[in-house]
Write an enzyme that holds these catalytic residues in place. Structure first.
Site, PDB file in Angstrom:
ATOM      1  N   GLY A   1       0.771  -1.241   0.000  1.00 20.01           N
ATOM      2  CA  GLY A   1       0.000   0.000   0.000  1.00 20.01           C
ATOM      3  C   GLY A   1       0.797   1.281   0.000  1.00 20.01           C
TER       4      GLY A   1
ATOM      5  CB  CYS B   1     -17.949   4.369 -27.725  1.00 15.03           C
ATOM      6  SG  CYS B   1     -17.418   4.112 -29.387  1.00 15.03           S
TER       7      CYS B   1
ATOM      8  CD  GLU C   1       1.012  -9.390   1.290  1.00 13.41           C
ATOM      9  OE1 GLU C   1       0.896 -10.608   1.378  1.00 13.41           O
ATOM     10  OE2 GLU C   1       0.031  -8.605   1.355  1.00 13.41           O
ATOM     11  N   PRO C   2       4.671  -4.894  -0.946  1.00 14.27           N
ATOM     12  CG  PRO C   2       6.839  -4.050  -1.249  1.00 14.27           C
ATOM     13  CD  PRO C   2       6.054  -5.092  -0.500  1.00 14.27           C
TER      14      PRO C   2
ATOM     15  CE1 TYR D   1      -9.812   1.711  -8.055  1.00 11.82           C
ATOM     16  CE2 TYR D   1      -7.992   1.986  -9.587  1.00 11.82           C
ATOM     17  CZ  TYR D   1      -8.839   1.168  -8.868  1.00 11.82           C
ATOM     18  OH  TYR D   1      -8.694  -0.187  -8.962  1.00 11.82           O
TER      19      TYR D   1
HETATM   20  N1  LLP Z   1      -1.278  -7.082  -0.457  1.00 13.04           N
HETATM   21  C1  LLP Z   1      -2.593  -7.287  -0.596  1.00 13.04           C
HETATM   22  C2  LLP Z   1      -3.249  -8.309   0.203  1.00 13.04           C
HETATM   23  C3  LLP Z   1      -3.313  -6.530  -1.519  1.00 13.04           C
HETATM   24  O1  LLP Z   1      -4.609  -6.750  -1.663  1.00 13.04           O
HETATM   25  C4  LLP Z   1      -2.645  -5.553  -2.299  1.00 13.04           C
HETATM   26  C5  LLP Z   1      -3.370  -4.758  -3.275  1.00 13.04           C
HETATM   27  C6  LLP Z   1      -1.269  -5.381  -2.116  1.00 13.04           C
HETATM   28  C7  LLP Z   1      -0.624  -6.157  -1.180  1.00 13.04           C
HETATM   29  C8  LLP Z   1      -0.469  -4.397  -2.902  1.00 13.04           C
HETATM   30  O2  LLP Z   1      -0.874  -3.092  -2.727  1.00 13.04           O
HETATM   31  P1  LLP Z   1       0.011  -1.912  -3.371  1.00 13.04           P
HETATM   32  O3  LLP Z   1       1.340  -1.933  -2.667  1.00 13.04           O
HETATM   33  O4  LLP Z   1       0.162  -2.217  -4.801  1.00 13.04           O
HETATM   34  O5  LLP Z   1      -0.752  -0.688  -3.125  1.00 13.04           O
HETATM   35  N2  LLP Z   1      -6.274  -1.453  -8.692  1.00 13.04           N
HETATM   36  C9  LLP Z   1      -6.024  -0.505  -7.621  1.00 13.04           C
HETATM   37  C10 LLP Z   1      -5.208  -1.117  -6.519  1.00 13.04           C
HETATM   38  C11 LLP Z   1      -5.806  -2.347  -5.933  1.00 13.04           C
HETATM   39  C12 LLP Z   1      -4.940  -2.948  -4.889  1.00 13.04           C
HETATM   40  C13 LLP Z   1      -5.414  -4.281  -4.499  1.00 13.04           C
HETATM   41  N3  LLP Z   1      -4.611  -4.904  -3.511  1.00 13.04           N
HETATM   42  C14 LLP Z   1      -5.325   0.706  -8.194  1.00 13.04           C
HETATM   43  O6  LLP Z   1      -5.062   0.735  -9.381  1.00 13.04           O
HETATM   44  O7  LLP Z   1      -5.053   1.655  -7.478  1.00 13.04           O
END
Ligand code: LLP
Length: 446
Positions: free
Chosen positions: A255, A372, A297-298, A345
């Protein structure tokens, strides 16, 4: 140029065109066509290694270990899995498909964590058969099902329980995942998480390894991560006191925010690592006991800034707007089919003309796609030179995460290729869709 947003090897050459990974974007467009996703391999791997090293250093000071699981949903191909394996990362997969690609790329199953709020029996079975290192269980139904499948296979499933900590964070409602009213995880506040831990502990087919939380995505606030870490350590301590078992592992999810525009902010691996190590140290000091083995978990923060999308400019149109002014619409040859994030978003991006340098005055422009749909916007507001013209190449940075993986064939467009660039060489990781693909999927033509 919006240098701060582009990946680290992007430079503007003497003739004004951008190059990335030593490759001139005009050559890349010529060879691979547009739209084109470009991954700066060195940049992506440097980010992966920065998470690995910064967290190892910050937690290592306390004698604690941290594994970095790359969240492959952000961007995945088997080559990406190969890079992550070579760079000593682990991988988080969120479906049977992601699991197969990770394995195809040579990621050892033991370094894979399987996620999902609604995993099928087949996905659970496959995960056990290949020997994934952890399955993050998300419901009581899954705990029962997985226990039964594991016993049937004569094995034990290593599990983490996904906990909803109640910390509300994240860039947009759809990507915040740890407030109570949503589908993921088991609630800390209601006691469901504790109950799930007891159920896993008691199940003979399960090997309870620990707890997991992911509070959301595109989070800037270190406070939110710290609050969540504190709550997780509190839960671990409560389980030790009441059940007498010290959960060996705690995963604090992904995140970390990245910069999408020159005005945007990011949470760097360094700041995240130190802030979170401090929070965990404070929590351990407060609740007592040993340090757990940690993991994070990045996804976006590794893949996002390393990618850009290259488009070809088509139609340009000046439109009168309500206040009497004018808005210039610059249409490109892609749109919401290759970048769902703006329409979904309200995500912000920036853009620059990539094929040449222009001295013309800036004009406030809206970069739109070819679909479209009037919401088919790539970049809502960006200054582009007044002489922007049909045929120019336009680069949109920071599209490496949640770009190609969320792409669609809307309007029967062909999803773009993904090429990796490095040291002057380009390699296609994912090829462009072809008309044959469209026809191939269309199995009842007559
Ligand atoms: N771990 C888990 C359990 C997750 O569900 C996610 C993302 C991550 C790690 C990685 O998160 P990150 O570091 O990438 O923020 N489609 C959306 C983002 C959805 C994220 C879903 N889960 C967007 O484009 O912003």
């Amino acid at each position: 140029m919006t240098a701060a947003v582009f990946s680290q090897t992007v430079v503007r050459g003497e003739d004004g065109a951008l190059s990335v990974g030593g490759c001139d974007v005009r050559d890349l467009a010529g060879e691979h066509g547009t739209p084109l996703y470009i991954v700066d391999e060195a940049d992506m791997r440097a980010r992966a290694c920065a998470f690995r090293d910064e967290f190892a250093a910050a937690f290592g000071r306390h004698g604690a270990k941290v594994d970095v699981y790359y969240a492959s949903k952000a961007f995945l191909s088997s080559k990406v899995a190969r890079w992550m394996r070579a760079d000593d990362l682990c991988m988080d997969v969120a479906s049977g498909g992601e699991l197969e690609i990770a394995l195809r790329g040579g990621m050892p199953a033991a370094r894979i964590g399987l996620h999902g709020n609604n995993k099928s029996d087949a996905e659970l079975r496959r995960a056990l058969e290949v020997g994934v290192g952890r399955i993050i269980v998300d419901s009581f139904t899954e705990i029962e099902t997985l226990d039964a499948i594991a016993r049937e296979l004569g094995t034990t499933a290593p599990v983490l329980v996904r906990v909803t900590t109640g910390v509300h964070a994240g860039g947009h409602e759809y990507i915040a995942t740890s407030h109570e009213d949503q589908k993921f995880g088991l609630s800390l506040a209601s006691g469901a998480a504790f109950e799930a831990l007891v159920a896993c502990h008691d199940a003979t087919g399960l090997d309870l390894r620990g707890i997991h939380t992911h509070i959301g995505s595109q989070i800037l606030s270190l406070d939110a991560f710290q609050e969540s870490a504190e709550r997780m350590l509190g839960l671990r301590a409560a389980f030790r006191v009441e059940v007498g078992y010290d959960l060996p592992e705690v995963d604090l999810g992904g995140g970390y925010a990245i910069r999408y525009t020159p005005h945007g902010e990011e949470l760097t691996p360094h700041d995240a690592a130190h802030g979170m190590a401090e929070a965990v140290a404070a929590a351990v000091a407060k609740v007592g006991g040993t340090w757990p083995h940690l993991s994070i978990e990045p996804g976006r923060a590794i893949a996002g800034p390393a990618g850009m999308t290259l488009y070809r400019v088509g139609v340009i149109k000046a439109v009168r707007i309500e206040d009497g002014g004018e808005r210039r619409y610059v249409a490109v040859d892609g749109g919401m089919s290759d970048n769902m994030r703006t329409i979904t978003y309200g995500a912000e991006y920036t853009a620059t003309i990539a094929s040449r340098l222009s001295e013309a005055e800036p004009v406030l422009s809206r970069v739109v796609g070819k679909h479209c749909e009037s919401g088919d916007i790539v970049v809502r507001d960006v200054d582009l030179p007044a002489d922007t013209a049909r045929g120019d190449l336009l680069a949109v940075p920071a599209t490496g995460a949640y770009g190609r993986v969320m792409a669609s064939n809307y309007n029967a467009v062909l999803r773009p290729a993904v090429v990796a660039v490095r040291d002057g060489e380009s390699e296609v990781l994912i090829r462009r869709d072809t008309l044959e693909d469209l026809f191939g999927w269309d199995v009842a033509p007559d």
